[in-house]
Motif scaffolding. Structure first.
Motif, PDB file in Angstrom:
ATOM      1  N   MET A   1     -13.796  -9.146  11.390  1.00  0.00           N
ATOM      2  CA  MET A   1     -14.563  -7.945  11.060  1.00  0.00           C
ATOM      3  C   MET A   1     -15.200  -8.133   9.699  1.00  0.00           C
ATOM      4  O   MET A   1     -14.546  -8.548   8.759  1.00  0.00           O
ATOM      5  CB  MET A   1     -13.612  -6.735  11.012  1.00  0.00           C
TER       6      MET A   1
ATOM      7  N   VAL B   1     -13.658   3.148   3.846  1.00  0.00           N
ATOM      8  CA  VAL B   1     -12.393   3.862   3.752  1.00  0.00           C
ATOM      9  C   VAL B   1     -12.294   4.435   2.353  1.00  0.00           C
ATOM     10  O   VAL B   1     -12.338   3.698   1.370  1.00  0.00           O
ATOM     11  CB  VAL B   1     -11.209   2.901   4.013  1.00  0.00           C
ATOM     12  N   ALA B   2     -12.202   5.724   2.263  1.00  0.00           N
ATOM     13  CA  ALA B   2     -12.126   6.357   0.943  1.00  0.00           C
ATOM     14  C   ALA B   2     -10.820   5.986   0.283  1.00  0.00           C
ATOM     15  O   ALA B   2      -9.766   5.964   0.917  1.00  0.00           O
ATOM     16  CB  ALA B   2     -12.228   7.871   1.087  1.00  0.00           C
TER      17      ALA B   2
ATOM     18  N   GLY C   1      -4.049  18.605  29.281  1.00  0.00           N
ATOM     19  CA  GLY C   1      -3.255  17.704  28.441  1.00  0.00           C
ATOM     20  C   GLY C   1      -1.881  18.252  28.114  1.00  0.00           C
ATOM     21  O   GLY C   1      -0.914  17.497  27.986  1.00  0.00           O
ATOM     22  N   GLN C   2      -1.775  19.581  27.993  1.00  0.00           N
ATOM     23  CA  GLN C   2      -0.472  20.172  27.703  1.00  0.00           C
ATOM     24  C   GLN C   2       0.487  19.953  28.867  1.00  0.00           C
ATOM     25  O   GLN C   2       1.651  19.598  28.676  1.00  0.00           O
ATOM     26  CB  GLN C   2      -0.629  21.682  27.448  1.00  0.00           C
TER      27      GLN C   2
ATOM     28  N   GLU D   1       0.292  17.556  31.020  1.00  0.00           N
ATOM     29  CA  GLU D   1       0.611  16.128  31.100  1.00  0.00           C
ATOM     30  C   GLU D   1       1.633  15.737  30.045  1.00  0.00           C
ATOM     31  O   GLU D   1       2.559  14.964  30.323  1.00  0.00           O
ATOM     32  CB  GLU D   1      -0.666  15.305  30.919  1.00  0.00           C
ATOM     33  N   ALA D   2       1.457  16.269  28.831  1.00  0.00           N
ATOM     34  CA  ALA D   2       2.402  15.910  27.775  1.00  0.00           C
ATOM     35  C   ALA D   2       3.805  16.386  28.123  1.00  0.00           C
ATOM     36  O   ALA D   2       4.784  15.673  27.919  1.00  0.00           O
ATOM     37  CB  ALA D   2       1.949  16.520  26.455  1.00  0.00           C
ATOM     38  N   ALA D   3       3.899  17.590  28.676  1.00  0.00           N
ATOM     39  CA  ALA D   3       5.219  18.112  29.040  1.00  0.00           C
ATOM     40  C   ALA D   3       5.828  17.279  30.155  1.00  0.00           C
ATOM     41  O   ALA D   3       7.020  16.961  30.136  1.00  0.00           O
ATOM     42  CB  ALA D   3       5.109  19.575  29.467  1.00  0.00           C
TER      43      ALA D   3
ATOM     44  N   ALA E   1       5.104  14.156  30.843  1.00  0.00           N
ATOM     45  CA  ALA E   1       5.386  12.796  30.371  1.00  0.00           C
ATOM     46  C   ALA E   1       6.712  12.738  29.634  1.00  0.00           C
ATOM     47  O   ALA E   1       7.382  11.711  29.629  1.00  0.00           O
ATOM     48  CB  ALA E   1       4.262  12.317  29.463  1.00  0.00           C
ATOM     49  N   VAL E   2       7.108  13.836  29.004  1.00  0.00           N
ATOM     50  CA  VAL E   2       8.328  13.833  28.220  1.00  0.00           C
ATOM     51  C   VAL E   2       9.542  14.179  29.086  1.00  0.00           C
ATOM     52  O   VAL E   2      10.669  14.190  28.629  1.00  0.00           O
ATOM     53  CB  VAL E   2       8.130  14.824  27.032  1.00  0.00           C
TER      54      VAL E   2
ATOM     55  N   ARG F   1      -3.706  28.617  15.539  1.00  0.00           N
ATOM     56  CA  ARG F   1      -3.043  27.365  15.883  1.00  0.00           C
ATOM     57  C   ARG F   1      -2.904  27.254  17.387  1.00  0.00           C
ATOM     58  O   ARG F   1      -2.345  28.017  18.069  1.00  0.00           O
ATOM     59  CB  ARG F   1      -1.684  27.277  15.192  1.00  0.00           C
TER      60      ARG F   1
END
Lengths: 605, 263
Positions: free
Chosen positions: A1, A8-9, A499-500, A502-504, A506-507, A605
Motif C-alpha cells: 500500500m 489517519v488523524a 440484523g437484530q 440475526e445477531a440474537a 447467532a448468539v 439510542r
C-alpha cells in the motif's frame, strides 16, 4: 500500500463551535417574531384580539352569577360513585388506598420522577403567574375578587422569580425533584380542604328531595379520608424505597406487576362487592377441589419438568388438554373444568421450564400460586354480595369510568402484544386465528361490541353461570381494545431490523428469548406514542357505556343532574366540569407518554 | 507491524495443524435465491485452530456461504458439518451449532437498548444459564481483552464504530465458541478503526481460535491466514496458503483479481 493512500488523524482535530445566536431581550424578540412583516403584524393583532375576546367570553360564562355551580358541588358524590350506598363508603376508600399503595411503591421501585433545574421551575412559575394575572383582568370579577386573585398571581410570580435567581448555572445548578413538587402540590390541595371554606353541599334524595348548602369548611367525612389517602401514598413511596434498597430489583418489579394485574379483580370482587362466603360450601366443596388439583397437578408438573421425561411428557400434557375440553360435555362445576384447562396450559409449557430440582420446584410453586389465587377469586365472584346497590352493579360515575378504563388498559395490553406476536408468528394456525380475530373485531363498532356482550353473551352462558353486566362489558371492551393495540404493536415489531434478529440467533438465543429480550423491547419502545394515544381513547370512550345503561360520569352530568328538581337546565356547568376532569386525566397520560419515551431513549439510542 | 514491504514474511505464524480435526466440513453445498444460484458446489474444510480468509468480488457468495454455516441462510444441496454436528432442519442441531459458532457482522448489530456490558452478558445468562455476577465478570474480562473496559456502562450508540465492532467481538466470544465467523468485520469502518479491530482479530488468531474471515484486508490475509480461498460466482476458484496465493496463484481469475486489488 502506498504511503499516501489513506489519511489517519494523529490527534483530535478541534471543531469550532457554531456561533451562538444571542438571546434577544423580550422587546426585540416580540419585534423579530411577532411583528417582522406587515402580514405577521396583522396576524398577530387579529389573533390576539380573537384570543382575548374568547377568553373574556369563556371567563364571563364561567363566573356569570346565573351559573349554578352548586349543582355540580352538591352532586359530587353522585358524579363520583352514583348508586353506591353511603354507609359502605369505607370500601371505596379502602380500594382507593390499595391503589395508592401500589402506585406509591411502583413509583419508588421504578424510580419515577426526575430532577428539574430550579431555573426552569422558576420560569414555569413566572409564566403561570403572568397568565393568571392576565386572566384576572379578563374575568368579570368584582373589585375585591380581582384584588385577591391579583395578589395570588403576584405571589406565584414572586416565588417563580426567587427560584429563577437562586437556580444557579452549570456546575452550581440547583435542582428540584419533580416528586417533591407533586407532593407539595397535593399537600397544598388537601390543606386547602381544611382551611378554605368551600362549604358543605349534600343532596338528600328523599321523597321530598332537599339540598343542604352550608357555608363553612368542608365536611370531616371528606377532609379526613383525603388526608389519609395522601399520607398512605407518601408512606407507600417510602416503603417502596426501603424495599428497593434491600431486595433485588427484578423480582420486586415482577411481584409488583403481578399485584397490579390482580388488583382490579381483588378489589371488585372482594372489597367492593363484599361477598358473603358460605363457609360450609367453602369447606365442603371449594377447598377439596383446590387441594385435589394442587396435589395431583403439583405431582404431574414435578414429573413433567424433569429433562429426562421426554416425549411421553408431551403426550400426557395433550391428554390433560383433551380431558379439559371433554369436561365441557358432562355436567360438572365450572371451576373444575377451568382448573383442568389451567393445568393443561401449565403441563404443555412444562418442558420449556424443565431443569434442575430448583427450577422444577419454582415451577410447581408457580402452579400452586396461580391455582390458589384463581380459586379464591372465582369463589368470591360466585358468592352473592351483601352490598346493596340499586340495579345490581357496584357503582357508576367516575369510579366506573376509572375502573373500566383501568381494567381494559391493564388486561388488553398484554393481550394485544400476544395477538401481535401471533399474527407475525411463523406458525400458520396462530397467524390465521390472530388475523381473523383482529380483522373481525376491527370491523365492528364499539357500541355493537358492548351491546353484544351485555345482551347476547349472558344468553350463551351455560347454566349456573352468571356474569354481571359490568364484567360482560369490560370483557367486550378488552377484546376490542386488544385488536387495535395488536396492530400498533405489529407496526413496532416490523420496525425492528433484520440484523437484530440475526445477531440474537447467532448468539444462540431461542425464538422466545429473542422476542422477549431483543425484539419486544425495541418494538414496544417505538410503539409508545400510538399505544398511549389508544389508552387515552379507551379512557374517553368509556362514556359509550351509557347506551347500555351503565351510568358513567358524562351520563350523570348530562341527564341525571339536570333532571333533578332544583337543578333543571344545569347541563352546561356539569358538562364543563366533566370535560375538565377528562382533560386532566388525558393530559397526565400524555405527559406520562413523554416521560416514558425519554426514559427508554426513544429517538436517542 | 502492518507495513507490507518486500522483506515481510508472508503467511500465518507457524502452526502445527497436522493432527487437527476438522471443525467445519462443507461438501457440495449449493444454494439458490429463487432462480439465482448463490453457491455452486462449495467444498471446503476448516480445521481446528486454522484461520481461513475468504476473498473475492462482491456478489461472489462469500457472505452467503458464511451465513449458511450458522444457519442464518439455509442451503438446498450438500452437507455442512460443524464440529461433528450436521446442519439439518432439526432445531436442536441448529441451536447446538449456533452455541459453538460465534459471528461478527459487518453492521455490528449490537442491541441498542442495552448497555455494552449487558450486550455481552445477555447470552451467557439466558442461554448458558450462568449466574449474573459470573457472566458480568466474564464480560468485563472480555471487554478488557478487546481493549475497552471503560465503555462497559455506555450504550452502543455512544461508541465509535471501531469500539462497537470490538464489543460485537466480545459478545461473540462470551459464548465461548469453538469457531468464530467474521462477515466483512471492517468494511464499515475508517482506517484508524480498522487497525483497532484487526489487532483484536490478530490476537484472537494467535490465541488459537478457529476463524473464518470474509474480508478485503489483504494485509491481514497475508499475515494471519493459514488458508486463503478465492470465491467468485458461488464457487471456490482457488485455495491455498497465503504464500502460494499472493505470490504464485494458479488460476487466471485469481491473477486478474489480485492484479486489480494489489495495485
Amino acid at each position: 500500500m502506498s504511503e499516501l493512500s489513506s489519511f489517519v488523524a494523529t490527534a483530535n482535530v478541534p471543531i469550532a463551535e457554531p456561533p451562538e445566536t444571542p438571546k434577544l431581550p423580550p422587546r426585540e424578540w416580540v419585534k423579530a417574531n411577532l411583528f417582522s412583516s406587515r402580514f405577521n403584524s396583522a396576524l398577530t393583532v387579529v389573533t390576539t384580539i380573537i384570543l382575548l375576546v374568547m377568553s373574556r367570553g369563556f371567563l364571563g360564562f364561567l363566573f356569570n352569577p346565573e351559573r349554578q355551580w352548586h349543582a355540580t358541588a352538591t352532586n359530587l358524590r353522585l358524579l363520583m360513585t352514583h348508586g353506591y350506598p353511603e354507609e359502605q363508603y369505607l370500601r371505596i376508600w379502602v380500594s382507593f388506598a390499595v391503589i395508592l399503595t401500589l402506585t406509591g411503591m411502583s413509583m419508588a421501585v421504578w424510580r419515577a420522577g426526575s430532577a428539574m433545574p430550579a431555573t426552569e421551575l422558576g420560569r414555569k412559575l413566572l409564566t403561570t403567574g403572568a397568565t393568571l394575572a392576565l386572566l384576572v383582568f379578563l374575568a368579570p370579577f368584582s373589585a375585591r375578587a380581582t384584588v385577591q386573585w391579583l395578589i395570588a398571581a403576584l405571589v406565584v410570580v414572586a416565588i417563580g422569580e426567587t427560584f429563577r435567581r437562586a437556580g444557579g448555572e452549570g456546575e452550581t445548578e440547583r435542582t428540584v425533584s419533580t416528586l417533591t413538587l407533586l407532593v407539595v402540590a397535593l399537600t397544598g390541595l388537601v390543606a386547602s380542604l381544611w382551611v378554605i371554606p368551600y362549604g358543605r353541599h349534600t343532596y338528600i334524595a328523599d321523597r321530598t328531595p332537599k339540598m343542604l348548602a352550608e357555608p363553612g369548611t368542608v365536611a370531616l367525612s371528606t377532609k379526613l379520608p383525603w388526608t389519609l389517602m395522601l399520607i398512605v401514598a407518601v408512606a407507600a413511596y417510602f416503603a417502596g424505597i426501603f424495599l428497593r434498597d434491600r431486595l433485588s430489583v427484578n423480582p420486586l418489579r415482577v411481584t409488583l406487576a403481578v399485584f397490579w394485574l390482580l388488583a382490579p379483580f381483588a378489589l371488585v370482587f372482594l372489597v367492593l362487592r363484599d361477598p358473603a362466603f358460605d363457609l360450609g360450601h367453602v369447606i365442603g366443596t371449594d377447598i377439596p377441589i383446590f387441594l385435589a388439583y394442587a396435589v395431583l397437578g403439583g405431582a404431574l408438573l414435578l414429573w413433567l419438568t424433569r429433562p429426562s421425561t421426554g416425549e411421553i411428557g408431551r403426550i400426557v400434557a395433550a391428554v390433560v388438554l383433551v380431558a379439559g375440553f371433554a369436561m365441557f360435555l358432562t355436567p360438572m362445576r365450572m371451576i373444575v373444568r377451568f382448573d383442568m384447562l389451567m393445568l393443561a396450559a401449565f403441563a404443555l409449557a412444562a418442558p420449556t421450564f424443565a431443569g434442575g430440582p430448583q427450577a422444577r420446584k419454582r415451577y410447581t410453586v408457580g402452579w400452586l400460586g396461580v391455582l390458589g389465587v384463581t380459586s379464591w377469586l372465582i369463589t368470591a365472584v360466585n358468592t352473592p354480595s351483601t352490598v346493596d346497590v340499586p340495579r345490581d352493579f357496584p357503582f357508576g360515575g367516575f369510579s366506573l369510568t376509572l375502573m373500566v378504563a383501568a381494567f381494559t388498559i391493564l388486561i388488553s395490553f398484554p393481550l394485544g402484544v400476544a395477538l401481535a406476536l401471533a399474527r407475525t408468528s411463523t406458525m400458520p394456525i396462530f397467524r390465521l386465528l390472530a388475523t381473523g380475530f383482529i380483522e373481525v373485531v376491527r370491523g365492528i363498532p364499539l357500541i355493537t361490541v358492548l351491546f353484544f356482550f351485555s345482551v347476547v353473551v349472558p344468553l350463551f352462558l351455560p347454566d349456573g353461570m352468571e356474569i354481571t353486566e359490568i364484567a360482560a362489558v369490560v370483557v367486550g371492551y378488552i377484546l376490542f381494545s386488544a385488536a387495535y393495540l395488536a396492530e400498533n404493536v405489529r407496526g413496532g415489531l416490523q420496525s425492528v431490523m433484520r440484523g437484530q434478529h440475526e445477531a440474537a440467533e447467532a448468539v444462540g438465543m431461542t425464538a422466545s428469548q429473542k422476542t422477549v429480550f431483543i425484539v419486544l423491547p425495541q418494538a414496544l419502545r417505538v410503539s409508545i406514542p400510538p399505544l398511549v394515544g389508544h389508552c387515552i381513547g379507551v379512557f374517553k370512550e368509556t362514556s359509550l357505556m351509557a347506551i347500555i345503561g351503565l351510568f358513567d360520569i358524562l351520563y350523570i352530568a348530562r341527564n341525571v343532574i339536570p333532571n333533578q328538581f332544583e337543578f333543571l337546565g344545569t347541563t352546561k356547568e356539569n358538562v364543563l366540569f366533566v370535560s375538565l376532569i377528562y382533560w386532566i386525566f388525558a393530559y397526565q397520560m400524555s405527559k406520562a407518554s413523554q416521560r416514558l419515551e425519554r426514559r427508554t431513549g426513544l429517538g436517542e439510542r | 507491524m502492518t507495513d507490507a514491504t518486500a522483506t515481510e514474511p508472508v503467511g500465518g505464524q507457524t502452526k502445527d495443524l497436522s493432527g487437527a480435526r476438522d471443525m467445519i466440513v462443507c461438501e457440495g453445498v449449493s444454494k439458490w435465491f429463487g432462480d439465482f444460484q448463490a453457491l455452486d458446489g462449495v467444498t471446503a474444510t476448516v480445521r481446528e485452530q486454522e484461520v481461513v480468509v475468504v476473498l473475492g468480488p462482491s456478489g461472489g457468495g462469500k457472505s452467503t456461504w458464511i451465513r449458511c454455516i450458522n444457519r442464518l441462510e439455509q442451503h438446498q444441496e450438500g452437507r455442512i458439518v460443524v464440529d461433528g454436528v450436521e446442519l439439518t432442519n432439526d432445531m436442536r442441531n441448529i441451536e447446538k451449532v449456533r452455541s459453538e459458532v460465534g459471528m461478527v457482522f459487518q453492521m455490528f448489530n449490537l442491541f441498542p437498548h442495552l448497555r455494552v456490558i449487558d450486550n455481552v452478558s445477555l447470552a451467557p445468562i439466558w442461554v448458558r444459564k450462568k449466574p449474573r455476577a459470573e457472566a458480568e465478570e466474564q464480560a468485563m474480562a472480555l471487554l478488557e481483552r478487546v481493549g475497552i473496559p471503560e465503555q462497559a456502562h455506555k450504550y452502543p450508540g455512544q461508541l465509535s464504530g471501531g469500539q462497537q465492532q470490538r464489543v460485537a467481538i466480545a459478545r461473540a466470544l462470551a459464548m465461548e465458541p469453538r469457531v468464530m465467523l467474521f462477515d466483512e468485520p471492517t468494511s464499515a469502518l475508517d482506517p484508524e478503526m480498522i487497525k483497532e479491530v484487526l489487532d483484536v482479530m490478530r490476537n484472537l488468531a494467535h490465541s488459537g481460535m478457529t476463524m473464518m474471515v470474509v474480508t478485503h484486508e489483504m494485509g491481514f490475509a497475508k499475515e494471519v491466514a493459514d488458508q486463503v480461498m478465492f470465491m467468485e460466482g458461488g464457487q471456490i476458484v482457488e485455495t491455498g496458503t497465503p504464500e502460494h496465493f499472493f505470490t504464485n496463484p494458479t488460476e487466471e481469475r485469481t491473477k486478474l483479481f489480485l492484479s486489480q486489488i494489489l495495485a
